[in-house]
Design an enzyme around this catalytic site. Structure first.
Site, PDB file in Angstrom:
ATOM      1  N   GLU A 125      42.959  24.439  34.682  1.00  0.00           N
ATOM      2  CA  GLU A 125      42.961  23.108  34.094  1.00  0.00           C
ATOM      3  C   GLU A 125      44.250  22.781  33.352  1.00  0.00           C
ATOM      4  O   GLU A 125      44.480  21.619  32.984  1.00  0.00           O
ATOM      5  CB  GLU A 125      41.753  22.954  33.164  1.00  0.00           C
ATOM      6  CG  GLU A 125      40.434  22.901  33.928  1.00  0.00           C
ATOM      7  CD  GLU A 125      39.223  22.820  33.016  1.00  0.00           C
ATOM      8  OE1 GLU A 125      39.357  23.148  31.823  1.00  0.00           O
ATOM      9  OE2 GLU A 125      38.149  22.426  33.508  1.00  0.00           O
TER      10      GLU A 125
ATOM     11  N   GLU B 174      34.875  45.622  39.217  1.00  0.00           N
ATOM     12  CA  GLU B 174      35.190  45.685  37.793  1.00  0.00           C
ATOM     13  C   GLU B 174      35.261  47.120  37.261  1.00  0.00           C
ATOM     14  O   GLU B 174      35.675  47.332  36.119  1.00  0.00           O
ATOM     15  CB  GLU B 174      34.155  44.908  36.985  1.00  0.00           C
ATOM     16  CG  GLU B 174      32.765  45.519  36.955  1.00  0.00           C
ATOM     17  CD  GLU B 174      31.808  44.712  36.089  1.00  0.00           C
ATOM     18  OE1 GLU B 174      31.255  45.308  35.154  1.00  0.00           O
ATOM     19  OE2 GLU B 174      31.629  43.501  36.344  1.00  0.00           O
TER      20      GLU B 174
END
Length: 268
Positions: free
Chosen positions: A78, A109
């Protein structure tokens, strides 16, 4: 027992009415800003250090897995449309790569070395900042990336929702926002995710303001990527100059940004 894994204050959720469910969730959500408030001094320290480095050409990296990784990517993605910066100024990396944004990548992960490899693939250098995001504070991908980045002389921070985590121990500027048990036990996409989003908002917004990407309270560098933003930019120019709408819009489209249009207007 990690706070993020401790049992919910509520039980027999399946027996609650929808009204009871959403009322209870809303009650829990109201505690999140209070938890963030307690972490403001730590957030301030990290932001000040980031601004100093980015003013010299450094970049900001977020690394995370699952929900935490997606939140980092959201915040990073953004920044270009909102502040007109390049796409490589703030970068979000997620364990398992871009495919993990939509679908879970099993065991990605758990690799403590992969994050640093991902950072190196993006040309990481000494002026960059790495912020590890992990609600639990125990994600190997994130801990390994932050640890190595700090060893290499980079500024490191983290956002976690447990006290005294392994991740916080590795970060130069740890941020711990302890929001307590989740409404659904262990579902850190809820209060923990909300807390992380609030902190990320503070970091990126404050950094961009301090780097001159905001004038007054306006996003003067936003990208004109749709009609709504062209109209918003036109109003900004009208308010600042007193020009009529047609003239303001013409200047906006000519210079490609509110800042460019206003800078030219001031020179006349």
């Amino acid at each position: 027992m990690k706070t993020t894994e401790s049992s919910s204050h509520y039980d027999n959720l399946e027996e609650m009415s929808v009204a009871e469910l959403i009322s209870s969730m809303n009650k829990e959500d109201q505690t999140v800003p209070l938890a963030v408030n307690k972490a403001l001094p730590a957030i301030e320290v990290l932001i000040e250090k980031i601004v100093e480095r980015m003013a010299k050409g450094g970049r900001l990296f977020y690394i995370g897995a699952g929900t935490s990784g997606r939140l980092g990517i959201l915040d990073a993605s953004e920044c270009p449309p909102t502040y007109g910066v390049s796409h490589d100024m703030v970068i979000g990396l997620i364990a398992g790569g871009d495919s993990a944004i939509r679908k879970s990548v099993e065991k990605a992960e758990d690799d403590p070395d992969q994050a640093w490899q991902d950072l190196k693939a993006n040309g990481i250098h000494e002026l960059d900042t790495v912020i590890g995001i992990a609600a639990s504070g125990t994600t190997p991908y994130v801990i390994g990336g932050v640890k190595t980045a700090r060893e290499q002389g980079l500024l490191t921070g983290c956002i976690t929702c447990n006290e005294g985590s392994s991740l916080a121990a590795e970060a130069e500027c740890p941020i711990e926002v302890v929001v307590g048990p989740e409404f659904v036990t262990g579902s850190t996409r809820m209060k923990s995710g909300t807390a992380q989003k609030l902190v990320l908002n503070m970091i990126s917004t404050s950094v961009m303001i301090k780097l001159g990407k905001v004038k007054g309270n306006k996003m003067v560098n936003m990208q004109l990527s749709n009609q709504k933003l062209v109209e918003r930019g036109t109003r900004m120019i009208m308010d600042a100059t007193g020009l009529e709408e047609e003239q303001a819009k013409e200047r906006l489209l000519k210079f490609g940004s509110v800042k460019g249009a206003l800078d030219d207007w001031k020179q006349e």
